[in-house]
Design an enzyme around this catalytic site. Structure first.
Site, PDB file in Angstrom:
ATOM      1  CB  CYS A 342      52.656  57.079  70.601  1.00  0.00           C
ATOM      2  SG  CYS A 342      52.465  58.866  70.345  1.00  0.00           S
ATOM      3  CG  HIS A 440      49.091  55.895  67.336  1.00  0.00           C
ATOM      4  ND1 HIS A 440      49.025  55.327  68.582  1.00  0.00           N
ATOM      5  CD2 HIS A 440      49.496  57.178  67.513  1.00  0.00           C
ATOM      6  CE1 HIS A 440      49.356  56.229  69.489  1.00  0.00           C
ATOM      7  NE2 HIS A 440      49.650  57.356  68.875  1.00  0.00           N
TER       8      HIS A 440
END
Length: 507
Positions: A342, A440
């Site tokens: 991310c 994630h």
């Protein structure tokens, strides 16, 4: 079980019970998870609820929003999919004095502490609306407080602790952690600082993480009950080899490993987010995971992972100030692997632009230049639960996206993940040493985790079912409730008739 069936079983539909703590990390999340699974085992329709949460670990819900990660785990304990009503107000700090405010799963803007205090009436309405909806569809709403109810400076317009309990007129249990010491002072002091009406709704104490012979604690328990007039509802023992995803604090406990392990290093960024990504690695028997904090030496590693960040440009500056750029260059020269997740993916690129000042002052920053990509932060946040295949070995993967960045550049042609539906995610360098993804939770997928560990240099990889480990520990928590708490008192607090016999057989 339907509402009509609940009535015939002696249940009071819509009962609400709140767990508050004497301090942060006293065990509120753990106790709520335990009580949720205890009730779920009996066929009770129970739902978790946290009115206001301040955390950088979040999960994507079935209705396309984000909530605190702890509430997602509690939803699992209830046999439910996460929903934004379970955590209607989420605050994600992006500085020491400001946070992104998320209402019903969607970001409404950044506010400093003063602005949010003025906004609390709007937040309160969101909290009460979510509670009403959950109360109408579930037999028990199990509520988790935040911090401590005795924080005097936060009492005005409180929606996180006693302010909420008073608004919905629900009973409260107070939990304290004996492992840190001072448990009786914490319990008595907290009670003394509450108003008379708040003291009246506090129905009992739970002492958490006790080690030793309970007989040696009994005189203190007797004194506490005589001093306060409140019962001790249970003393929960310290669980060894126990893991439950943290709401915010990084778990840096070392887990015993074999000597032949893969060394993984993660920098602790000032605004690190979703560090629960690394829980499967910390628990993996063949991985030695090290979190490196400010000022700490950066050890040699097989794999360096740059984690998510709530303030990517500021955390990039932090990495440079801590010597990580030189350490990463040296790591790559010696053949090590580098993964960005991310915000970490964004850091690996050439530039990160924040033209609207979403995460700090407007402007741009040079990235590490290890992937040929550029990122622009945009107001609309991407929130998705996704599935796909990891490109390294065509391994199945599932995860979730929570990001405001839009990334472009030629290295995206070498995707890290091919998602179901035809969309690609992430990038790889031409030499295969550097990889980044927006996903994630990628290490929670056993096949993908094994593939990534092989890429990082581990030969024979032992498969680990992380979801089974989490389910095991949720079950262990419910076992503690059944063995160490006053079940009759819990039945009454959860709206069960005192004479109703509960079937304790597990579903």
């Amino acid at each position: 079980m339907s509402q009509s069936e609940a009535s015939t079983a002696g249940l009071a539909p819509g009962a609400t019970l709140m767990v508050q703590g004497t301090t942060s990390d006293a065990g509120k999340s753990t106790l709520v998870t335990a009580l949720c699974r205890w009730l779920h085992r009996q066929g009770v329709s129970v739902v978790p609820f946290k009115p206001q949460n301040m955390a950088l670990n979040s999960a994507v819900t079935a209705d396309g929003g984000e909530i605190g990660r702890a509430q997602a785990v509690q939803a699992q304990a209830c046999g439910l999919a996460p929903h934004t009503d379970m955590n209607p107000v989420l605050l994600k700090p992006n500085s020491d004095t400001g946070a992104q405010v998320i209402i019903h799963g969607q970001a409404v803007g950044n506010m400093n502490a003063v602005a949010y205090h003025d906004y609390k009436q709007v937040a309160r309405e969101a909290v009460l609306a979510s509670h009403r909806r959950l109360q109408a569809t579930h037999q028990v709403v199990m509520v988790e407080g935040a911090g401590s109810p005795a924080e005097i400076n936060l009492r005005a317009n409180d929606i996180a602790n006693m302010g909420f309990a008073e608004a919905v007129d629900c009973p409260v249990i107070l939990v304290a952690d004996i492992d840190k010491g001072g448990v009786f002072a914490h319990l008595v002091g907290t009670l003394e600082l509450l108003s008379p009406s708040e003291q009246a709704r506090l129905k009992g104490f739970v002492i958490n993480r006790f080690r030793g012979d309970i007989a040696l604690l009994q005189p203190g328990l007797d004194w506490l009950e005589q001093r306060t007039g409140k019962p001790v509802l249970g003393v929960l023992p310290y669980l060894m080899d126990f893991h439950l995803e943290a709401e915010d604090a990084i778990d840096r406990r070392q887990v015993s490993k074999a000597t032949d392990v893969l060394k993984v290093v993660v920098p602790v960024l000032p605004r690190i987010s979703n560090h629960t990504d690394f829980d499967p690695l910390r628990l993996h028997p063949q991985v030695a995971l090290t979190f490196v904090g400010p000022g700490e030496a950066i050890p040699p590693a097989d794999l360096i992972i740059l984690p998510g960040s709530k303030s990517v440009r500021a955390d990039l500056a932090f990495l440079r100030s801590q010597g990580w750029t030189d350490a990463i260059d040296r790591h790559l020269r010696y053949g090590g692997k580098l993964l960005g997740i991310c915000g970490g993916l964004q850091m690996l690129g050439r530039r990160v632009e924040d033209p609207e000042g979403l995460e700090g002052p407007a402007g741009g920053s040079d990235g590490l230049g290890l992937l040929q990509i550029d990122t622009v932060l945009e107001p609309h946040k991407q929130l998705r639960n996704v599935r796909g295949r990891l490109c390294l070995e065509d391994a199945a993967i599932s995860g979730y996206e929570i990001h405001a960045g839009v990334t472009s550049g030629p290295d995206l042609q070498r995707a890290a993940v091919q998602l179901d539906g035809g969309r690609a995610d992430g990038a790889q360098s031409a030499d295969g040493q550097v990889m980044g993804t927006y996903l994630h939770g990628l290490f929670e997928s056993s096949a993908a985790c094994s593939a990534l560990l092989r890429w990082a240099g581990l030969g024979e990889v032992q498969g680990v079912d992380y979801h089974a480990l989490r389910e095991r520990d949720i079950e262990r928590l419910a076992d503690l409730v059944e063995a160490h708490m006053d079940l009759s008192a819990l039945r009454a607090l959860c709206g069960l008739d005192a004479d109703t016999e509960i079937d304790t057989c597990r579903n």
